[in-house]
Write an enzyme that holds these catalytic residues in place. Sequence first.
Site, PDB file in Angstrom:
ATOM      1  N   HIS A 378       0.795  -1.233   0.000  1.00 53.51           N
ATOM      2  CA  HIS A 378       0.000   0.000   0.000  1.00 53.51           C
ATOM      3  C   HIS A 378       0.824   1.279   0.000  1.00 53.51           C
ATOM      4  O   HIS A 378       0.252   2.365   0.023  1.00 53.51           O
ATOM      5  CB  HIS A 378      -0.924   0.041   1.221  1.00 53.51           C
ATOM      6  CG  HIS A 378      -2.151  -0.789   1.078  1.00 53.51           C
ATOM      7  ND1 HIS A 378      -3.302  -0.325   0.472  1.00 53.51           N
ATOM      8  CD2 HIS A 378      -2.421  -2.066   1.441  1.00 53.51           C
ATOM      9  CE1 HIS A 378      -4.217  -1.275   0.479  1.00 53.51           C
ATOM     10  NE2 HIS A 378      -3.713  -2.338   1.062  1.00 53.51           N
ATOM     11  N   LYS A 569      -8.448  14.407   3.556  1.00 55.13           N
ATOM     12  CA  LYS A 569      -7.620  13.201   3.633  1.00 55.13           C
ATOM     13  C   LYS A 569      -6.729  13.371   4.856  1.00 55.13           C
ATOM     14  O   LYS A 569      -6.694  14.445   5.452  1.00 55.13           O
ATOM     15  CB  LYS A 569      -6.768  13.036   2.375  1.00 55.13           C
ATOM     16  CG  LYS A 569      -5.996  14.301   1.955  1.00 55.13           C
ATOM     17  CD  LYS A 569      -5.260  14.147   0.638  1.00 55.13           C
ATOM     18  CE  LYS A 569      -6.161  14.239  -0.556  1.00 55.13           C
ATOM     19  NZ  LYS A 569      -6.326  13.023  -1.301  1.00 55.13           N
ATOM     20  N   ARG A 570      -5.993  12.330   5.235  1.00 59.53           N
ATOM     21  CA  ARG A 570      -5.074  12.488   6.360  1.00 59.53           C
ATOM     22  C   ARG A 570      -4.091  13.617   6.068  1.00 59.53           C
ATOM     23  O   ARG A 570      -3.712  13.868   4.921  1.00 59.53           O
ATOM     24  CB  ARG A 570      -4.312  11.175   6.607  1.00 59.53           C
ATOM     25  CG  ARG A 570      -5.143  10.100   7.291  1.00 59.53           C
ATOM     26  CD  ARG A 570      -5.665  10.545   8.659  1.00 59.53           C
ATOM     27  NE  ARG A 570      -4.620  10.605   9.655  1.00 59.53           N
ATOM     28  CZ  ARG A 570      -4.401   9.675  10.590  1.00 59.53           C
ATOM     29  NH1 ARG A 570      -5.189   8.621  10.674  1.00 59.53           N
ATOM     30  NH2 ARG A 570      -3.425   9.806  11.455  1.00 59.53           N
ATOM     31  N   LYS A 575       0.964  14.607   0.983  1.00 57.75           N
ATOM     32  CA  LYS A 575      -0.329  14.933   0.365  1.00 57.75           C
ATOM     33  C   LYS A 575      -0.437  16.432   0.053  1.00 57.75           C
ATOM     34  O   LYS A 575      -1.365  16.870  -0.603  1.00 57.75           O
ATOM     35  CB  LYS A 575      -1.474  14.472   1.272  1.00 57.75           C
ATOM     36  CG  LYS A 575      -1.517  12.934   1.427  1.00 57.75           C
ATOM     37  CD  LYS A 575      -2.643  12.498   2.338  1.00 57.75           C
ATOM     38  CE  LYS A 575      -2.611  11.021   2.695  1.00 57.75           C
ATOM     39  NZ  LYS A 575      -3.217  10.159   1.671  1.00 57.75           N
ATOM     40  N   THR A 677      -8.315   6.830  -2.881  1.00 57.37           N
ATOM     41  CA  THR A 677      -9.680   6.386  -3.215  1.00 57.37           C
ATOM     42  C   THR A 677     -10.661   7.547  -3.052  1.00 57.37           C
ATOM     43  O   THR A 677     -11.729   7.542  -3.661  1.00 57.37           O
ATOM     44  CB  THR A 677     -10.119   5.196  -2.337  1.00 57.37           C
ATOM     45  OG1 THR A 677      -9.817   5.480  -0.974  1.00 57.37           O
ATOM     46  CG2 THR A 677      -9.417   3.917  -2.762  1.00 57.37           C
ATOM     47  N   LYS A 681     -14.165   8.800  -5.244  1.00 56.93           N
ATOM     48  CA  LYS A 681     -15.462   9.173  -4.655  1.00 56.93           C
ATOM     49  C   LYS A 681     -15.917  10.525  -5.199  1.00 56.93           C
ATOM     50  O   LYS A 681     -17.091  10.720  -5.529  1.00 56.93           O
ATOM     51  CB  LYS A 681     -15.358   9.216  -3.119  1.00 56.93           C
ATOM     52  CG  LYS A 681     -15.150   7.848  -2.503  1.00 56.93           C
ATOM     53  CD  LYS A 681     -14.627   7.908  -1.067  1.00 56.93           C
ATOM     54  CE  LYS A 681     -14.111   6.536  -0.639  1.00 56.93           C
ATOM     55  NZ  LYS A 681     -13.288   6.586   0.559  1.00 56.93           N
TER      56      LYS A 681
END
Length: 843
Positions: A378, A569-570, A575, A677, A681
Site C-alpha cells: 500500500h 484526507k489524512r 499529500k 480512493t 469518490k
Amino acid sequence: MATPLSDGERRKQISVRGIAGLGDVAEVRKSFNRHLHFTLVKDRNVATPRDYYFALAHTVRDHLVGRWIRTQQHYYERDPKRIYYLSLEFYMGRTLQNTMVNLGLQNACDEAIYQLGLDLEELEEIEEDAGLGNGGLGRLAACFLDSMATLGLAAYGYGIRYEFGIFNQKIVNGWQVEEADDWLRYGNPWEKARPEYMLPVHFYGRVEHTPEGVKWVDTQVVLAMPYDTPVPGYKNNTVNTMRLWSAKAPNDFNLQEFNVGDYIEAVLDRNLAENISRVLYPNDNFFEGKELRLKQEYFVVAATLQDIIRRFKSSKFGCRDPVRTCFETFPDKVAIQLNDTHPALSIPELMRILVDVEKVHWDKAWEVTKRTCAYTNHTVLPEALERWPVSMFEKLLPRHLEIIYALNQMHLDRVAALYPGDVDRLRRMSVIEEGDCKRINMAHLCVIGSHAVNGVARIHSDIVKNSVFKDFYELEPEKFQNKTNGITPRRWLLLCNPGLANVIAEKIGEDFITDLSQLKKLLDFINNETFIRDVAKVKQENKLKFAAYLEEQYKVKVNPSSMFDVQVKRIHEYKRQLLNCLHAITLYNRIRSDPSKSFVPRTIMIGGKAAPGYHMAKMIIKLITSIGEVINNDPYVGDRLKVIFLENYRVSLAEKVIPAADLSQQISTAGTEASGTGNMKFMVNGALTIGTMDGANVEMAEEAGEENLFIFGMRVEDVEALDRHGYNAQEYYERLPELRQAIDQISGGFFSPQDPGCFRDVVNMLMYHDRFKVFADYEAYIKCQGQVDQLFMDPREWTKKVIRNIACSGKFSSDRTITEYAREIWGVEPSATKIAPPNLPRD
C-alpha cells in the site's frame, strides 16, 4: 435561494429505491414498536432519540439474521473456496443506512418512521461511526467487504475490535486536540459476541527442540473473543461476516501472585492482557515499532489462523468434528489476503502450525503457505515500511524468529545459486537487515511467502516492480500484479448522493448499481440540456444542504454559489495540504491588491486528522486554521474567499461533503500516493479533479481524457530528474514573487500576529528539507487553478465535463477490483446467484 429538499423528502421521489410496499411498511412499524417496548426499561416511560435509533437498528438487523444464517449454510453445503481478508483496520463508518440500502429496505423504513412521527435522518445521525481505521487502507477494506458480499464470494474480514478507534479531533485555538473515541459507550447493535469460538493466543515463552518435534513452552496466554458483524451484499440475500477479535485475560492470568497474597493486584493486572485490543494506533503511512503494536499484529493473525484451520477441517454447517486432516488441498479451499504488511505474521504462523502442530513436512508446508497467502502493498514511502527489531521478536515470538531465519536462509540460498558472488544482492534481498539494530523487513517476508504481490494503481505497481521490490521482481516476475483500487457505489453514490443516483437511474436504469461500467451510457447525454440542468440542480441542492450543515456546526456562513474546493484526507507532508495553503494565500493577496476586480468566489475546505506524534502535520493544521482566521474576517474579501478547516473528518462527514464538492484536490507529489480512493469518490459524485499524475489520478485521466481533469505539475520522471539535479527551494522562492510574498507572510507572523515565530518550522522545512518539493509545483498549480476559475464561470461547460467524468468513473468500482482479485489471485469466480430469502424455502 430555495431550501434544499431533505434526503428523506428526496428519497420519496426516487425510483432507484423502489416503492415501499404497504405490507413492508406495516411490518417495519410493528417490529419497531416491539423493539422499542423491550428497549425501554420498566421505570422509564419516555423514549429518547437513542432508544428510537436502537429500536430501528434492531428492526433492520432482524431482516439480516435469517439471511446471514442461510448464507453460512449455503457455503457449508457447497464448500466453496473461502477468502480471508486480513486487515488491522476496517474503517466501516455507520451501518444502519448502508444495511437498509443493501437490503432494499430504505423506503419502507423511511415511510414507517415518518408515519410514527419521527425523522429517519435524525435517527441515522445518532449512530457512532465505527472508526476502526486511519484512512485509505481501512476504508478500502470496508469497500472490499461490501463488494465481496455483493459478488457472492464466500469471504470473511478478520481484524481487531478496538475498544477505541481513531481519535475524535477537536480544534482548540486552531490546534488539533485528540479525544478518545469511545464508540462502544452505548453498545453496538450490529455485532454478535461469539464466546463459544474464543481461542488462546500465546506470547513470550521459549522453544524446546525435542525428538517429537519443536515445542513452544512456558508461554503467556491471552484469549481472543470473536465479535461478528454481518456484511450484506446488495439485494442478493448474501450476508457475509466480519469477525473482529477482542482480547480477554484468562481467569488464572497472573493469579500465581495470589500465593503471596496479592490477589487484588493480580486481578488488576488482567488489563495488561486486555490492552491488546484497547486502541487503534493512529498512524497513517508511518511505522511505529512499539511492542504493543507487534502484539496486536500477532494476536489477530494467531486467532484468525486457528479459526481458518478449524473451518477448513470441519466444513460442515454447525459441525465441530474434523472432516479433513490432510493439508494438501488447503490452498484450494483457503485464500488469505494480507492487507499491507500488518498481518505478515500469517506466513511464519501458518508455517508453525503446519510444521509443529500438524506435523507437515517443512518443504510441503512452505509450498502450502505460499500458495495460500497473497500480499497487497500500500505504500512506497520508506518511513511506512515495517521493520521490527530482532530483539523484540526474540522475546515476544521466539519460535517465529527461528522460522523466519530458516525461511530467509532457504531464500538466500536460492538467490546465491542464481546470482553467484553478488553479495550486495543478498544483502538487499534478505528478510533480516543487518546493522546496529538487526531488523526483520516485513515486506520482504510478505514477498517471499506469497504467490501474488500487488500494488493498488498501475503507476504504483510499476514503482513496486521497478524500484521498491526490483530484485524480487527480477527473481519472480510472474508474482507481481496490479489491482487498481475501487470504491463501493452503494455507499459512495446510492447512499450519500440519492439525488444524483436518481437522475442517473432515470436516464440509464438501475443496473449501474452493481455494474458501474454502465455509467458509460451517460456519454450519450453530455449535450442533453435537460440532463445538464438536472445534474447541476442536484449539485446545487447538495451544496445548499452542506452550507446549512456548516452554518449549524461551525457557525460559518458560506456562499453556496461559490466554488466548493475540497481537500479531505489524512494530513501528511506528501499529500501537500501546504500547496493548497499557498494557493489560498495567493488568492487572498490578489483580492487584497485589487478589491474591485471580479473574482470567482471560492470556499476552500480542508479536512483531515494528523497523527498525534506528527509535529509537522499538526503545524499544517494550525497554519490552515490561522489562514482561515485572517481571510474569513477580512472585510475586503467578503464572501469571495473562505478557508474552512473541517473538524473531525470521518466516514460520516465524507458522505456529506463529497456530494457537495465542485473541485477535488489530489495534489500529492508524483510517485508518493499509492492510489488514493477519495479521488474516485469525488469523481463519481460529480466533482472535477485538480491533481498531479500520481496514484489512480493517472487512470482517471486515462478513462475521462486528460483534458477533462485539471492535471498539472511534475510527473514521476520529472521528480526523479529533479532529485538527480538537486532540488533547491530557494531558486523558486527568488524567482516567483507571489510565492515569496506568501512565504514571507507566513514566516513574518502575518497569519500569527500573537506569535510571529509560530510557523518557523513549517517555513524552514519548505525552504531546506522539503522531500515533497512543494515549491517545484507551485507555479504550475497556480496556473492550473486559473483554468479552473475560467471553466467555473461557464456553468454549462463545467457541468458537461462533470457528466463526462461521472460517465467515465465506472472502472473505479470495488466490484471490478474484487472481480480481478477473485480471478487472478484467489482463483474463484464471482457468482450472480441470489440466495433464497428466509421467507422462501431453500432450493
